[in-house]
Scaffold this motif. Structure first.
Motif, PDB file in Angstrom:
ATOM      1  N   ASN A  38     -14.636  49.820 105.509  1.00  0.00           N
ATOM      2  CA  ASN A  38     -14.756  50.588 104.266  1.00  0.00           C
ATOM      3  C   ASN A  38     -13.519  51.453 104.042  1.00  0.00           C
ATOM      4  OD1 ASN A  38     -17.272  49.582 103.591  1.00  0.00           O
ATOM      5  ND2 ASN A  38     -18.387  51.227 104.626  1.00  0.00           N
ATOM      6  N   GLU A  39     -12.999  52.017 105.127  1.00  0.00           N
ATOM      7  CA  GLU A  39     -11.810  52.859 105.011  1.00  0.00           C
ATOM      8  C   GLU A  39     -10.600  52.043 104.570  1.00  0.00           C
ATOM      9  OE1 GLU A  39      -8.964  55.530 107.906  1.00  0.00           O
ATOM     10  OE2 GLU A  39     -11.082  55.331 108.397  1.00  0.00           O
ATOM     11  N   ILE A  40     -10.458  50.832 105.122  1.00  0.00           N
ATOM     12  CA  ILE A  40      -9.353  49.961 104.714  1.00  0.00           C
ATOM     13  C   ILE A  40      -9.458  49.641 103.228  1.00  0.00           C
ATOM     14  CG2 ILE A  40      -8.394  47.635 104.971  1.00  0.00           C
ATOM     15  CD1 ILE A  40      -9.133  47.838 107.956  1.00  0.00           C
ATOM     16  N   GLU A  41     -10.679  49.415 102.763  1.00  0.00           N
ATOM     17  CA  GLU A  41     -10.882  49.156 101.335  1.00  0.00           C
ATOM     18  C   GLU A  41     -10.438  50.356 100.503  1.00  0.00           C
ATOM     19  OE1 GLU A  41     -14.498  48.269  98.138  1.00  0.00           O
ATOM     20  OE2 GLU A  41     -14.883  48.233 100.289  1.00  0.00           O
ATOM     21  N   HIS A  42     -10.795  51.562 100.953  1.00  0.00           N
ATOM     22  CA  HIS A  42     -10.401  52.764 100.218  1.00  0.00           C
ATOM     23  C   HIS A  42      -8.882  52.898 100.154  1.00  0.00           C
ATOM     24  CE1 HIS A  42     -14.523  54.662 101.360  1.00  0.00           C
ATOM     25  NE2 HIS A  42     -14.606  53.919 100.284  1.00  0.00           N
ATOM     26  N   LEU A  43      -8.205  52.593 101.267  1.00  0.00           N
ATOM     27  CA  LEU A  43      -6.760  52.781 101.335  1.00  0.00           C
ATOM     28  C   LEU A  43      -5.986  51.720 100.568  1.00  0.00           C
ATOM     29  CD1 LEU A  43      -6.324  53.805 105.089  1.00  0.00           C
ATOM     30  CD2 LEU A  43      -6.159  55.285 103.091  1.00  0.00           C
ATOM     31  N   THR A  44      -6.573  50.545 100.402  1.00  0.00           N
ATOM     32  CA  THR A  44      -5.831  49.445  99.785  1.00  0.00           C
ATOM     33  C   THR A  44      -6.238  49.158  98.349  1.00  0.00           C
ATOM     34  OG1 THR A  44      -7.402  47.864 100.754  1.00  0.00           O
ATOM     35  CG2 THR A  44      -5.388  48.317 101.997  1.00  0.00           C
ATOM     36  N   LEU A  45      -7.491  49.436  97.998  1.00  0.00           N
ATOM     37  CA  LEU A  45      -7.975  49.050  96.677  1.00  0.00           C
ATOM     38  C   LEU A  45      -8.195  50.232  95.736  1.00  0.00           C
ATOM     39  CD1 LEU A  45     -10.600  46.305  97.658  1.00  0.00           C
ATOM     40  CD2 LEU A  45      -8.189  46.012  97.059  1.00  0.00           C
ATOM     41  N   GLN A  46      -8.313  51.438  96.273  1.00  0.00           N
ATOM     42  CA  GLN A  46      -8.617  52.592  95.434  1.00  0.00           C
ATOM     43  C   GLN A  46      -7.351  53.379  95.099  1.00  0.00           C
ATOM     44  OE1 GLN A  46     -11.509  52.772  94.237  1.00  0.00           O
ATOM     45  NE2 GLN A  46     -12.692  51.458  95.599  1.00  0.00           N
ATOM     46  N   ASN A  47      -7.418  54.146  93.989  1.00  0.00           N
ATOM     47  CA  ASN A  47      -6.246  54.910  93.573  1.00  0.00           C
ATOM     48  C   ASN A  47      -6.066  56.164  94.433  1.00  0.00           C
ATOM     49  OD1 ASN A  47      -7.912  57.021  92.517  1.00  0.00           O
ATOM     50  ND2 ASN A  47      -8.196  55.848  90.638  1.00  0.00           N
ATOM     51  N   ALA A  48      -4.928  56.838  94.223  1.00  0.00           N
ATOM     52  CA  ALA A  48      -4.576  57.988  95.064  1.00  0.00           C
ATOM     53  C   ALA A  48      -5.606  59.106  94.954  1.00  0.00           C
ATOM     54  CB  ALA A  48      -3.192  58.497  94.677  1.00  0.00           C
ATOM     55  N   PHE A  82      -8.791  58.933  94.285  1.00  0.00           N
ATOM     56  CA  PHE A  82     -10.009  58.570  95.012  1.00  0.00           C
ATOM     57  C   PHE A  82      -9.816  58.774  96.509  1.00  0.00           C
ATOM     58  CE2 PHE A  82     -12.802  55.758  97.317  1.00  0.00           C
ATOM     59  CZ  PHE A  82     -14.009  55.855  96.648  1.00  0.00           C
ATOM     60  N   ARG A  83      -8.643  58.386  97.036  1.00  0.00           N
ATOM     61  CA  ARG A  83      -8.400  58.507  98.477  1.00  0.00           C
ATOM     62  C   ARG A  83      -8.371  59.971  98.907  1.00  0.00           C
ATOM     63  NH1 ARG A  83      -4.547  54.394  97.305  1.00  0.00           N
ATOM     64  NH2 ARG A  83      -2.747  55.678  97.861  1.00  0.00           N
ATOM     65  N   VAL A  84      -7.758  60.829  98.096  1.00  0.00           N
ATOM     66  CA  VAL A  84      -7.724  62.259  98.424  1.00  0.00           C
ATOM     67  C   VAL A  84      -9.132  62.844  98.385  1.00  0.00           C
ATOM     68  CG1 VAL A  84      -6.944  64.534  97.656  1.00  0.00           C
ATOM     69  CG2 VAL A  84      -5.348  62.604  97.678  1.00  0.00           C
ATOM     70  N   VAL A  85      -9.882  62.511  97.349  1.00  0.00           N
ATOM     71  CA  VAL A  85     -11.248  63.021  97.217  1.00  0.00           C
ATOM     72  C   VAL A  85     -12.107  62.550  98.387  1.00  0.00           C
ATOM     73  CG1 VAL A  85     -13.366  62.769  95.863  1.00  0.00           C
ATOM     74  CG2 VAL A  85     -11.215  63.346  94.732  1.00  0.00           C
ATOM     75  N   HIS A  86     -11.948  61.295  98.779  1.00  0.00           N
ATOM     76  CA  HIS A  86     -12.714  60.759  99.909  1.00  0.00           C
ATOM     77  C   HIS A  86     -12.383  61.533 101.186  1.00  0.00           C
ATOM     78  CE1 HIS A  86     -14.844  57.790 102.321  1.00  0.00           C
ATOM     79  NE2 HIS A  86     -13.786  57.698 103.104  1.00  0.00           N
ATOM     80  N   TYR A  87     -11.108  61.828 101.394  1.00  0.00           N
ATOM     81  CA  TYR A  87     -10.706  62.602 102.573  1.00  0.00           C
ATOM     82  C   TYR A  87     -11.312  64.003 102.524  1.00  0.00           C
ATOM     83  CZ  TYR A  87      -7.903  65.266 105.853  1.00  0.00           C
ATOM     84  OH  TYR A  87      -7.513  66.093 106.879  1.00  0.00           O
ATOM     85  N   ILE A  95      -0.302  58.296 100.783  1.00  0.00           N
ATOM     86  CA  ILE A  95       0.342  58.764  99.558  1.00  0.00           C
ATOM     87  C   ILE A  95       1.487  59.692  99.942  1.00  0.00           C
ATOM     88  CG2 ILE A  95      -1.748  58.599  98.143  1.00  0.00           C
ATOM     89  CD1 ILE A  95      -2.093  61.602  98.445  1.00  0.00           C
ATOM     90  N   LYS A  96       2.304  60.076  98.963  1.00  0.00           N
ATOM     91  CA  LYS A  96       3.400  61.006  99.212  1.00  0.00           C
ATOM     92  C   LYS A  96       2.860  62.442  99.219  1.00  0.00           C
ATOM     93  CE  LYS A  96       6.958  58.071  97.141  1.00  0.00           C
ATOM     94  NZ  LYS A  96       7.605  57.795  98.440  1.00  0.00           N
ATOM     95  N   PRO A  97       3.484  63.344  99.992  1.00  0.00           N
ATOM     96  CA  PRO A  97       3.009  64.736 100.041  1.00  0.00           C
ATOM     97  C   PRO A  97       2.941  65.399  98.672  1.00  0.00           C
ATOM     98  CG  PRO A  97       4.559  64.332 101.815  1.00  0.00           C
ATOM     99  CD  PRO A  97       4.586  63.104 100.948  1.00  0.00           C
ATOM    100  N   GLU A  98       3.922  65.114  97.798  1.00  0.00           N
ATOM    101  CA  GLU A  98       3.909  65.731  96.473  1.00  0.00           C
ATOM    102  C   GLU A  98       2.737  65.227  95.628  1.00  0.00           C
ATOM    103  OE1 GLU A  98       7.386  62.692  96.524  1.00  0.00           O
ATOM    104  OE2 GLU A  98       6.443  64.150  97.882  1.00  0.00           O
ATOM    105  N   THR A  99       2.328  63.972  95.859  1.00  0.00           N
ATOM    106  CA  THR A  99       1.159  63.439  95.154  1.00  0.00           C
ATOM    107  C   THR A  99      -0.106  64.144  95.621  1.00  0.00           C
ATOM    108  OG1 THR A  99       2.234  61.280  94.961  1.00  0.00           O
ATOM    109  CG2 THR A  99      -0.152  61.346  94.631  1.00  0.00           C
TER     110      THR A  99
END
Length: 231
Positions: free
Chosen positions: A146-156, A158-163, A193-197
């Motif tokens: 599931n985590e791989i899916e989040h990192l590869t298929l979801q936008n930035a 979504f990934r930050v919110v998930h974290y 993602i990049k730190p500034e993002t």
């Protein structure tokens, strides 16, 4: 050396981890007998990728960064292990017994080091232990997929919110808070993602009244909106 946790508290922390839950007192005593407690300073490395993997570890206090370095020198954070979490245990079951990642302490930390051979000998002697551990490993594998899916298929976003959602703790008075003591560049690498993002997304969440940022602490004002942000 004065350890961060008393012996009884440390044993309770260890036994709450999925690797040690199935063991009875006698079996746990065998594992405990070969345990070492290591104290690491901030940025001190525990092991490097490619070193022989003879032991696995549990974080007693602090945070440990697991990472790989690409050919061009860029660092990719694979995991951030906190208190009660284990790492390097999967290497026990691989044909190649060397560490696939490097590790360093993000802050002053203590880790418990366990002898992989003792652990494997106990598994060889008990079918019950093997099946119990297999069930837990299967669930962890599903979570990783599931985590791989989040990192590869979801936008930035979504990934930050998930974290952030995974880091939420509830205070006694019912507030939802996040400890952001881990450096932002490490978190950004962890979610690819990049730190500034990462900083930009945090500002956007604050501007919309979803979170309140106070230095290295975040209060989640609207957990429901946070979970649906970026979807």
């Amino acid at each position: 050396m004065q350890h961060a946790l008393a012996s009884a508290a440390l044993d309770a922390l260890i036994r709450s981890n999925y690797l040690f839950v199935p063991f009875d007192d006698a079996q746990f005593a065998q594992i405990r007998a070969g345990m070492r407690v290591l104290r690491l300073d901030e940025n001190q490395r525990l092991f490097d990728a490619g070193q022989p993997a003879e032991r696995f570890f549990l974080v007693a206090s602090g945070k440990i960064k697991l990472y790989r370095v690409s050919l061009d020198g860029n660092e990719k954070v694979v995991e951030i292990a906190g208190p009660g979490q284990t790492f390097a245990e999967a290497v026990m079951f691989m044909q190649r017994h060397d560490y696939p990642v490097s590790t360093s302490a993000l802050e002053p930390s203590e880790v418990c080091s366990f002898d992989s051979r003792v652990f494997l000998d106990l598994l060889r002697g008990s079918t019950r232990l093997c099946f119990s551990l297999l069930g837990d490993l299967s669930m962890r594998l599903h979570a990783r997929l599931n985590e791989i899916e989040h990192l590869t298929l979801q936008n930035a976003s979504f990934r930050v919110v998930h974290y952030l959602d995974e880091q939420i703790a509830q205070t006694p008075d019912g507030r939802h808070v996040i400890d952001l003591s881990t450096p932002k560049n490490v978190i950004a690498s962890r979610v690819s993602i990049k730190p500034e993002t990462f900083s930009r997304i945090l500002r956007a969440l604050a501007d919309e009244g979803i979170i309140r940022i106070d230095g290295k602490h975040i209060e989640v004002l609207d957990p429901a909106r946070l979970r649906h942000y970026g979807t």
